[in-house]
Structures are given as C-alpha cells and as structure tokens.
Design a protein around this motif. Structure first.
Motif, PDB file in Angstrom:
ATOM      1  N   GLN A 330       0.793  -1.225   0.000  1.00 62.01           N
ATOM      2  CA  GLN A 330       0.000   0.000   0.000  1.00 62.01           C
ATOM      3  C   GLN A 330       0.822   1.270   0.000  1.00 62.01           C
ATOM      4  N   LEU A 331       0.195   2.326  -0.517  1.00 62.68           N
ATOM      5  CA  LEU A 331       0.785   3.661  -0.561  1.00 62.68           C
ATOM      6  C   LEU A 331      -0.282   4.641  -0.093  1.00 62.68           C
ATOM      7  N   THR A 332       0.153   5.751   0.485  1.00 59.41           N
ATOM      8  CA  THR A 332      -0.801   6.790   0.853  1.00 59.41           C
ATOM      9  C   THR A 332      -0.671   7.938  -0.150  1.00 59.41           C
ATOM     10  N   ILE A 333      -1.816   8.427  -0.618  1.00 53.76           N
ATOM     11  CA  ILE A 333      -1.813   9.468  -1.639  1.00 53.76           C
ATOM     12  C   ILE A 333      -2.642  10.638  -1.150  1.00 53.76           C
ATOM     13  N   SER A 334      -1.990  11.812  -1.036  1.00 54.73           N
ATOM     14  CA  SER A 334      -2.708  12.980  -0.512  1.00 54.73           C
ATOM     15  C   SER A 334      -3.443  13.690  -1.635  1.00 54.73           C
ATOM     16  N   ALA A 346      -2.428   3.025  -9.644  1.00 52.06           N
ATOM     17  CA  ALA A 346      -2.743   1.606  -9.864  1.00 52.06           C
ATOM     18  C   ALA A 346      -2.516   1.236 -11.328  1.00 52.06           C
ATOM     19  N   GLU A 347      -2.969   2.120 -12.211  1.00 55.02           N
ATOM     20  CA  GLU A 347      -2.808   1.897 -13.652  1.00 55.02           C
ATOM     21  C   GLU A 347      -1.327   1.800 -14.024  1.00 55.02           C
ATOM     22  N   ILE A 348      -0.527   2.679 -13.440  1.00 60.37           N
ATOM     23  CA  ILE A 348       0.925   2.690 -13.731  1.00 60.37           C
ATOM     24  C   ILE A 348       1.561   1.354 -13.340  1.00 60.37           C
ATOM     25  N   ILE A 349       1.183   0.851 -12.173  1.00 53.91           N
ATOM     26  CA  ILE A 349       1.757  -0.420 -11.691  1.00 53.91           C
ATOM     27  C   ILE A 349       1.491  -1.538 -12.700  1.00 53.91           C
ATOM     28  N   LYS A 399       5.558 -17.841  -7.765  1.00 59.20           N
ATOM     29  CA  LYS A 399       6.089 -16.988  -6.699  1.00 59.20           C
ATOM     30  C   LYS A 399       6.931 -15.829  -7.260  1.00 59.20           C
ATOM     31  N   THR A 400       7.699 -16.118  -8.312  1.00 60.77           N
ATOM     32  CA  THR A 400       8.565 -15.095  -8.909  1.00 60.77           C
ATOM     33  C   THR A 400       7.738 -13.928  -9.448  1.00 60.77           C
ATOM     34  N   LYS A 401       6.625 -14.243 -10.100  1.00 61.25           N
ATOM     35  CA  LYS A 401       5.737 -13.194 -10.620  1.00 61.25           C
ATOM     36  C   LYS A 401       5.173 -12.333  -9.490  1.00 61.25           C
ATOM     37  N   VAL A 402       4.798 -12.995  -8.423  1.00 59.73           N
ATOM     38  CA  VAL A 402       4.210 -12.266  -7.293  1.00 59.73           C
ATOM     39  C   VAL A 402       5.249 -11.337  -6.666  1.00 59.73           C
ATOM     40  N   ASN A 403       6.485 -11.819  -6.559  1.00 59.51           N
ATOM     41  CA  ASN A 403       7.546 -10.966  -6.008  1.00 59.51           C
ATOM     42  C   ASN A 403       7.894  -9.815  -6.958  1.00 59.51           C
ATOM     43  N   ARG A 404       7.800 -10.079  -8.270  1.00 56.49           N
ATOM     44  CA  ARG A 404       8.067  -9.017  -9.257  1.00 56.49           C
ATOM     45  C   ARG A 404       7.054  -7.883  -9.093  1.00 56.49           C
ATOM     46  N   PHE A 405       5.803  -8.252  -8.866  1.00 56.94           N
ATOM     47  CA  PHE A 405       4.741  -7.265  -8.583  1.00 56.94           C
ATOM     48  C   PHE A 405       5.138  -6.392  -7.387  1.00 56.94           C
ATOM     49  N   GLY A 406       5.616  -7.061  -6.333  1.00 63.94           N
ATOM     50  CA  GLY A 406       5.958  -6.340  -5.098  1.00 63.94           C
ATOM     51  C   GLY A 406       6.986  -5.240  -5.301  1.00 63.94           C
ATOM     52  N   MET A 407       7.788  -5.366  -6.369  1.00 65.59           N
ATOM     53  CA  MET A 407       8.853  -4.385  -6.618  1.00 65.59           C
ATOM     54  C   MET A 407       8.351  -3.102  -7.277  1.00 65.59           C
ATOM     55  N   GLU A 408       7.109  -3.111  -7.792  1.00 71.71           N
ATOM     56  CA  GLU A 408       6.621  -1.950  -8.561  1.00 71.71           C
ATOM     57  C   GLU A 408       5.733  -0.996  -7.755  1.00 71.71           C
ATOM     58  N   ILE A 409       5.703  -1.127  -6.440  1.00 70.42           N
ATOM     59  CA  ILE A 409       4.817  -0.256  -5.656  1.00 70.42           C
ATOM     60  C   ILE A 409       5.570   0.971  -5.138  1.00 70.42           C
ATOM     61  N   VAL A 410       6.629   0.733  -4.374  1.00 74.98           N
ATOM     62  CA  VAL A 410       7.386   1.852  -3.781  1.00 74.98           C
ATOM     63  C   VAL A 410       7.949   2.830  -4.826  1.00 74.98           C
ATOM     64  N   THR A 421       3.091   8.902  -0.637  1.00 74.05           N
ATOM     65  CA  THR A 421       3.939   8.660   0.543  1.00 74.05           C
ATOM     66  C   THR A 421       3.441   7.406   1.266  1.00 74.05           C
ATOM     67  N   GLY A 422       3.880   7.263   2.512  1.00 70.27           N
ATOM     68  CA  GLY A 422       3.330   6.194   3.340  1.00 70.27           C
ATOM     69  C   GLY A 422       3.666   4.810   2.847  1.00 70.27           C
ATOM     70  N   PHE A 423       4.920   4.596   2.436  1.00 72.02           N
ATOM     71  CA  PHE A 423       5.318   3.280   1.916  1.00 72.02           C
ATOM     72  C   PHE A 423       5.968   2.447   3.012  1.00 72.02           C
ATOM     73  N   ALA A 424       5.674   2.797   4.268  1.00 73.05           N
ATOM     74  CA  ALA A 424       6.236   2.052   5.397  1.00 73.05           C
ATOM     75  C   ALA A 424       5.956   0.566   5.218  1.00 73.05           C
ATOM     76  N   GLY A 425       6.923  -0.252   5.568  1.00 70.39           N
ATOM     77  CA  GLY A 425       6.753  -1.685   5.348  1.00 70.39           C
ATOM     78  C   GLY A 425       7.482  -2.099   4.091  1.00 70.39           C
ATOM     79  N   GLY A 426       7.774  -1.126   3.235  1.00 67.30           N
ATOM     80  CA  GLY A 426       8.609  -1.381   2.058  1.00 67.30           C
ATOM     81  C   GLY A 426       7.959  -2.295   1.041  1.00 67.30           C
TER      82      GLY A 426
END
Lengths: 455, 114
Positions: A330-334, A346-349, A399-410, A421-426
């Motif tokens: 998750q991310l926080t968006i002001s 979300a679209e960008i990800i 699993k590799t695909k799922v981890n690849r997804f995880g890299m495109e949020i922060v 902001t708010g990318f705590a948890g990485g």
C-alpha cells in the motif's frame, strides 16, 4: 455428588491473538469454575503442521503457555479448571510445556489431559481406501485435485472426550481440533451427567458455547449501537451460568465494562450463522429457532427453551492445502484529487509490469482506494477524501511473478504523480496461500483419545 | 410512507462462511420484523450488495430472535487466506446492509423504531 448449580464457565479467548487481559481478569475478578480458551482457526492447523515439520517440539499455541504462567497460581488457589484448544497438531508437546510451567511456578499435584485423535493427515490414504471420499463439501470436487499440496487434515471432535478428560480428574484439558462450543459443553456434560441422547441439553450447551466462543462479542463488543457501550477498555468477557436442565444465563463479572443485554446476545447468535434450524455439531443438531431470550437483571440474560435432535453420522474435516502465493502492498496518496491520482498509480503499476512481461488474471488482482468507500462499495457513493490509501494485491501460482509485482509499488513515490507517501513496510513479499477444503468423514472412523499426566 | 434507513429499525452482525458472508439483521420490534419479513427479500439484498456480492443471496427466518439471516455467496474474493480484500471476512457487511433505504408506512415505523 450433587452437581454445582449454577455452574460458572467463562471464555477468555476468542481466537489466537485475542487480548491476554480477558482470561487474566476473568480468573481474578470474580467466582469461576471453568475457564475456556479457544485458539484454533481453520488456517491455524496448517501453520502448526509447518512449524512441527521444522521442529518436532513445535506445532501448538505457544501463547497458551505464556498465559498459563500468569493465571495458573490463581486458578489452582480458586480451583478453576482450564480447557483450551491449544494443542494444535502437537498436544503432547503442549502438555510437556504445560508441565514445565507448573514446575517453574513451584506448583504440584495438577493433572493435565490431552484430547487427540482429530489429526487425520497421516491417515488420509488409509481412510480413502476405507471408502471415505473427502470430496469438497462446498462444490463436490474430489480430493485428488489437491493431491500433493495438502498441509493439514483434522476432524472436528465433540464435547464427550472433553468431558471424559474431566471425569478422569483433569485440571487442565489441552485439545486438538474440537468444535468451539465443545470447550463449554464438555464441562456441562461432566458436571451434570448429560448422556449422548439428552439432545435438548446438549443443544443448550452448544448454544451457550456458540454465544461465548468469540469472547467479548456477546458482552457489547462489535455491537451496532456502540454508543450505548461503556468502558470498552475494561470490557468484561462472558460467563455462562449453567443449570442441569439446560437453561442458562449469560453474564459478566460485576464492575467490568461492556453490556450484556438481549440485543448484545442476539447479535452473537446470528454471527456466522448458516441454516438456523440445523446447527450441526458432532454431538447434536441444535435448532436456533427454538432459542428464547429474556432480560434477567443488570448485565444478565436468561436463555431457555432450546431444542436439539440426533446428530449426523459424520464429522466435519478441515483439510488445508497450498494454493499459490499472494502479496499486498500500500501507498498513501494525498489530495488534491487524491482519488484520481490513486487510480492513476494503480494503472501505472499494471502497465509497468505488463511492459516487463508480467500479467495477472483480473480475478487475481485487487485494487482498493481505502477512504473512498471500499467496505461498502456500491452502497455508499465513492468520495474524494483529503487522502487515500491505495491498496494493491495479486495472487498467482508463480512466486517469482508475485515478487516481481511487489517491486513496482514503492517506486511510485518518485516516479508517479505528486503527494505519494506512506510506503512504510517497504516492498511486499510473496506469502503462501493456504486454502481450506471442508469435507466429511464417518464418525466410526475417528477414535478420540484422552491421555492424562500429573505434574 | 416514510423514507428511513434499515438501521433505524434493526441492528446487525456479519461474519464469514468460506467464500460467503452472513449478515444477520435483528429487528427492534415484532412489528418491524414482520414488515421486514415481507419486504426485505433476498433479491433486494442482492441488489443492495451488487458491487460486493457476485453470487446468489439466501435468506433464513429466525422469528424467535426477530432476525433474518442472509447468506451472501461469492462476496469475499475467495475467502480465508485466498482473499486479497481488506474485508476478507465480511465483518462490515452487516453495517453495509443497515445503510439500506426503505419506504416504511408511518404506522409501522412508529412501532418499529428503536
């Protein structure tokens, strides 16, 4: 021996992770005969099997041992017996750890029992050869579909083995997979001498167990009219005052927070309800349309009139199996325009992942704009609040695909619209999905086993 | 007729049963229960949860508790640990149901309100 009437049974733990203060205050702040503690959810057994496969001494609810260290001296002093579904898939190890706590506290002369026979993981092949199909209760699929992925399989035992442990003098009863209400019904069977064909009484005890199994959810917690509830911080956990005929009262210790009323108890009766006429347990079919409730003083409700019928010839079996991986970040968006920017993020990800050759089926993706109307989507209009939490997730066999997804949020913090902001948890990592497969097994195939030791 | 929210004549609790959620609503009075039994149909509840509940809705009557129990099939994104949703257990579905707007005859509302 004349049965104690009323018999006082309290539940201090609604699930593994419930507040430790529930049981501590129950044993301290008033009279009690039995304390029940419910630790097992469906997925818990699978986690415990995994822990046990890595360490033969693990696989039970370790919180229970910490809890015992805090409550056992006062339970011994007051003669309060403890019944807990803390054994998981390793009741013997749980019993051993319980013995260690007893010694460490300088106590002695305590009898500890285990109730097992529920674990059928190693018996699945044998039971299938005996004609048990274990087909999925929800959709009829054959168990062969998940062959090789099964991580746990437990039959739900009833209340009679719990009563047997108490009949043999147990002060502490450690159970594997028993139905939640059995923890409360067991001591009633033991104290009142109820027989397997006393269906109305067994149904009454089952309903009592159902009401208290989620702890404070029947004493004012999660109640719609929360403004009426005083002192949530010191909420009292529920106590059943049981009588030999089956009638019982729901109450809580004097001076504790919360509220016991016909409304707070009714709320819990409809919780996780299916067909109200057929609440199935190993011991009885309870008819929830027979339940009568009446106010009986301050924070006290009378429950009576309950009818039961003979149980089926089956026990429910909970099978769990590995079914891929998931990750959620998750991310926080002001604001300004928080909602529009969150949609863009979300679209960008998805587009960046697609660019790199990683795509997910629509049904395996989740996008939520928390704060803009997620829980009641389609019911309350979507809003554009001052800020939004964008929550995105995927699941997949790979699993590799799922981890690849995880890299495109922060990366969106520095490569997307402003105010992210708010990318705590990485970076979220892929975690295993444990799926649940409900099935049946013939009652005659399962032999509950009670073992006793004195420490 | 009076336009009201369901929350004015009933309270609720919800939870999960596999990939279905259950939302039990409890009327504050016998009059309210009887009116809801007539008018709060499974079809109406399904329409209300159209964005959340992807399967059929079943209804059970529990007159002794003045309650109607709704089972909302396919509303938890797979349920249990399979779900990616925030409310994977349907804990908030009861409050969601209580937001429903209803046109209730004034005489009934007078007897049915909390």
């Amino acid at each position: 021996m004349t049965p104690r009437s009323p018999l006082l049974i309290a539940n201090g733990q609604g699930f593994w992770g419930d507040s430790i203060l529930g049981p501590i205050r129950l044993v301290r702040e008033g009279p009690l005969h039995y304390l029940t503690l419910d630790y097992l959810a469906e997925v818990t057994m699978s986690i415990m099997q995994k822990l046990k496969s890595r360490n033969p001494g693990a696989g039970y609810a370790t919180d229970f041992i910490e809890m015992l260290a805090r409550i056992l001296p006062i339970c011994k002093e007051k003669g309060i017996k403890i019944i807990a579904s803390a054994g998981g898939v390793n009741s013997a190890a749980c019993m051993h750890a319980t013995g260690e706590v007893i010694k460490k506290l300088g106590l002695s002369g305590l009898k500890v029992a285990t109730v097992t026979g529920d674990d059928v993981l190693s018996r699945l092949t044998e039971l299938k050869q005996q004609g048990e199909s274990f087909k999925n209760l929800d959709d009829g699929r054959p168990l062969a579909e998940v062959a090789g992925k099964i991580t746990s399989a437990n039959a739900y035992l009833g209340a009679f083995p719990v009563a047997e442990a108490l009949n043999r003098g147990a002060d502490i009863v450690i159970c594997g997979r028993v139905t939640d209400p059995s923890l409360v019904l067991g001591p009633m069977i033991h104290e009142f001498g109820w027989q397997p064909e006393d269906f109305d009484q067994l149904a009454a005890g089952t309903v009592a167990g159902h009401i208290v199994e989620c702890g404070a959810q029947c004493t004012g917690a999660n109640y719609t009219n929360w403004h009426e509830i005083e002192d949530f911080a010191h909420i009292g956990y529920p106590i059943v005052e049981a009588h030999p005929g089956g009638e019982f009262f729901i109450t809580k210790h004097h001076g504790t927070g919360g509220k016991v009323s016909v409304d707070t108890v009714t709320s819990q009766l409809v919780y996780e309800m299916g067909d109200p006429r057929r609440y199935l347990t190993p011991d009885v079919i309870a008819d929830f349309t027979s339940i009568q409730l009446a106010p009986a003083g301050v924070d006290r409700v009378r429950v009576y009139g309950i009818k039961g019928a003979a149980p089926t010839k089956f026990l429910k079996v909970s099978v769990s199996y590995e079914s891929g991986y998931k990750a959620v970040g998750q991310l926080t968006i002001s604001g300004p325009e928080a909602l529009a920017k969150a949609r863009l993020c979300a679209e960008i990800i998805w587009k960046r992942l697609e660019f790199d050759g990683v795509t997910f089926a629509e049904a395996n993706k989740c996008v939520e704009f928390l704060g803009a109307g997620v829980c009641h989507e389609g019911i309350v209009p979507a809003m554009d609040p001052p800020e939004i939490v964008l929550r995105v997730g995927v699941k997949d066999k790979d699993k590799t695909k799922v981890n690849r997804f995880g890299m495109e949020i922060v990366p969106l913090v520095t490569s997307g619209p402003p105010g992210v902001t708010g990318f705590a948890g990485g970076r979220p990592k892929a975690t295993e999905i444990i799926s649940y497969w409900p099935a049946l097994v013939g009652k005659d195939k399962i032999e509950p086993h009670v073992e006793l030791a004195e420490f | 007729m009076e336009r009201i929210r369901l929350s004015e004549i009933a309270h609720a609790r919800s939870g999960d049963k596999g990939d279905a959620s259950n939302a039990g609503i409890v009327a504050y009075s016998r009059e309210g229960y009887e009116w809801l039994q007539q008018h709060l149909t499974p079809e109406r509840v399904q329409q209300h949860f159209h964005a959340i509940c992807k399967g059929p809705v079943e209804r059970y009557e529990v007159p002794n508790l003045l309650a109607l129990n709704f089972i909302l099939h396919d509303s938890l994104g797979g349920g249990g640990s399979e779900s990616l949703k925030t409310d994977a257990q349907g804990k908030t579905h009861g409050l969601g149901l209580l937001q429903m707007e209803l046109d209730v005859p004034e005489a009934i509302f007078g007897q049915a309100r909390k």
